[in-house]
Design an enzyme around this catalytic site. Structure first.
Site, PDB file in Angstrom:
ATOM      1  N   ASP A  10      45.145  42.344  46.332  1.00  0.00           N
ATOM      2  CA  ASP A  10      45.161  41.839  47.655  1.00  0.00           C
ATOM      3  C   ASP A  10      46.132  40.702  47.896  1.00  0.00           C
ATOM      4  OD1 ASP A  10      43.424  40.344  45.852  1.00  0.00           O
ATOM      5  OD2 ASP A  10      42.087  39.588  47.527  1.00  0.00           O
ATOM      6  N   HIS A 240      44.166  33.430  38.330  1.00  0.00           N
ATOM      7  CA  HIS A 240      43.391  34.032  37.843  1.00  0.00           C
ATOM      8  C   HIS A 240      43.466  35.689  37.630  1.00  0.00           C
ATOM      9  CE1 HIS A 240      40.190  31.554  39.676  1.00  0.00           C
ATOM     10  NE2 HIS A 240      41.207  31.231  40.728  1.00  0.00           N
TER      11      HIS A 240
END
Ligand code: BDR
Ligand code: CA
Length: 313
Positions: A10, A240
């Site tokens: 995303d 991340h």
């Protein structure tokens, strides 16, 4: 060994950093990008993925996937973390390339069928596409090699609520389906990703090693660093999403534990990923829960070196 992967994403700034890392890795072959809502709406996520592929000269299929959670209304998005454009408001020109017409879930199923036993699904956004692919092809767990995700928080607090990490909180019902499936799943959650802050010096080094791709990450990360540095003395951000990819390249960077997992879907605990390490409980409800691997420790120095060396290739 080359890892064939589908990267479900995303984009998103840390997604961009992870996608370029995957493209740069000689040991990783990206068969396609599948996109999902999360940091930004799915149409922007898909457009951003096309733009990143063009910038990196990668001619691979990009598909658009789910734009809504499995249950409940459209999500809010993380523009306050990733900017209005998902790239830190840098005004980067969008690509004119076209999407593959298939849905993300259909692409995952088709690609797994074409490469039985060979494909690792790497998911770095909410898990709706993987859940839908499991519904389209219930034998998907037998067709793929494994699943590596960025998401969850096993033994540490969440980043959206006290108990939930963003990717899992964004689509907890989908995550419940994906975590319950009978496949080899390894979770890279906030236990490891929040343990590794990256400073502006790292961004300078990345841009120095690779002017085009590292330069894009450095520029788009300024907004991201502003977000993560609120209330801190130092300036940092957290990449991340590259961790499950780093694991494929060098598993020795991580310590893992195996445990039974449950994903909460009730409103208060929505998105909590509770893990009972093997041997820690005799409770039948936990012993019945599926087993996953959870990353609990990472070597910061070696991970940074891997990122920089790979961007330099
Ligand atoms: C996750 O949420 C998104 O903001 C990031 O791209 C990452 O996938 C971190 O919680
Ligand atoms: Ca992401």
């Amino acid at each position: 060994m080359t890892h064939k992967i589908i990267l479900d994403t995303d984009p998103g700034i840390d997604d961009a950093m992870a996608i370029f890392f995957a493209f740069q890795c000689p040991d990783i072959e990206v068969l396609g990008l599948t996109t999902v809502y999360g940091n930004v709406p799915v149409s922007m996520s898909a457009q951003n993925a096309l733009t990143l592929c063009e910038l990196a000269d990668q001619d691979i299929p990009v598909t658009k996937g789910v734009g809504m959670p499995w249950v409940g209304p459209e999500s809010g998005y993380a523009h306050f973390v990733h900017g209005d454009d998902g790239f830190g408001n840098i005004d980067f020109p969008p690509s004119n390339r076209q999407l593959d017409p298939r849905s993300a879930a259909q692409f995952i199923v088709d690609t797994a069928r074409e490469n039985p036993g060979d494909v690792t699904l790497v998911a770095i956004g909410p898990l709706g596409n993987l859940a839908l692919a499991l519904r389209l092809e219930p034998d998907l767990p037998k067709l793929v090699k494994g699943v590596a995700i960025m998401g969850g928080a096993a033994f540490v607090p969440g980043n959206v609520t006290p108990v939930a990490e963003a990717n899992i909180w964004n689509d907890a019902h989908a995550a419940e389906i994906v975590f319950a499936a009978d496949w080899d799943l390894t979770m890279f959650g906030l236990d490891v990703t929040n343990a590794v802050p990256f400073t502006p010096d790292f961004l300078d080094d990345l841009a120095e090693r690779n002017e085009k791709l590292g330069g894009f990450v450095k520029e788009s990360s300024q907004f991201y660093v502003d977000f993560y540095s609120q209330g801190r003395e130092d300036r940092v951000c957290f990449f991340h999403d590259a961790m499950p990819l780093a694991y494929l390249v060098d598993p020795s960077l991580f310590e893992l534990t195996t445990g039974h997992v449950k994903v909460a879907t009730d409103p208060l605990n929505r998105g909590q990923t509770s893990v009972a390490p093997i041997g820690s409980t005799m409770s039948p409800i936990w012993l019945e829960a599926s087993k996953i691997n959870v990353a609990t420790k990472v070597d910061h120095a070696k991970l940074s070196k891997l990122y920089l060396d790979t961007y330099a290739l």
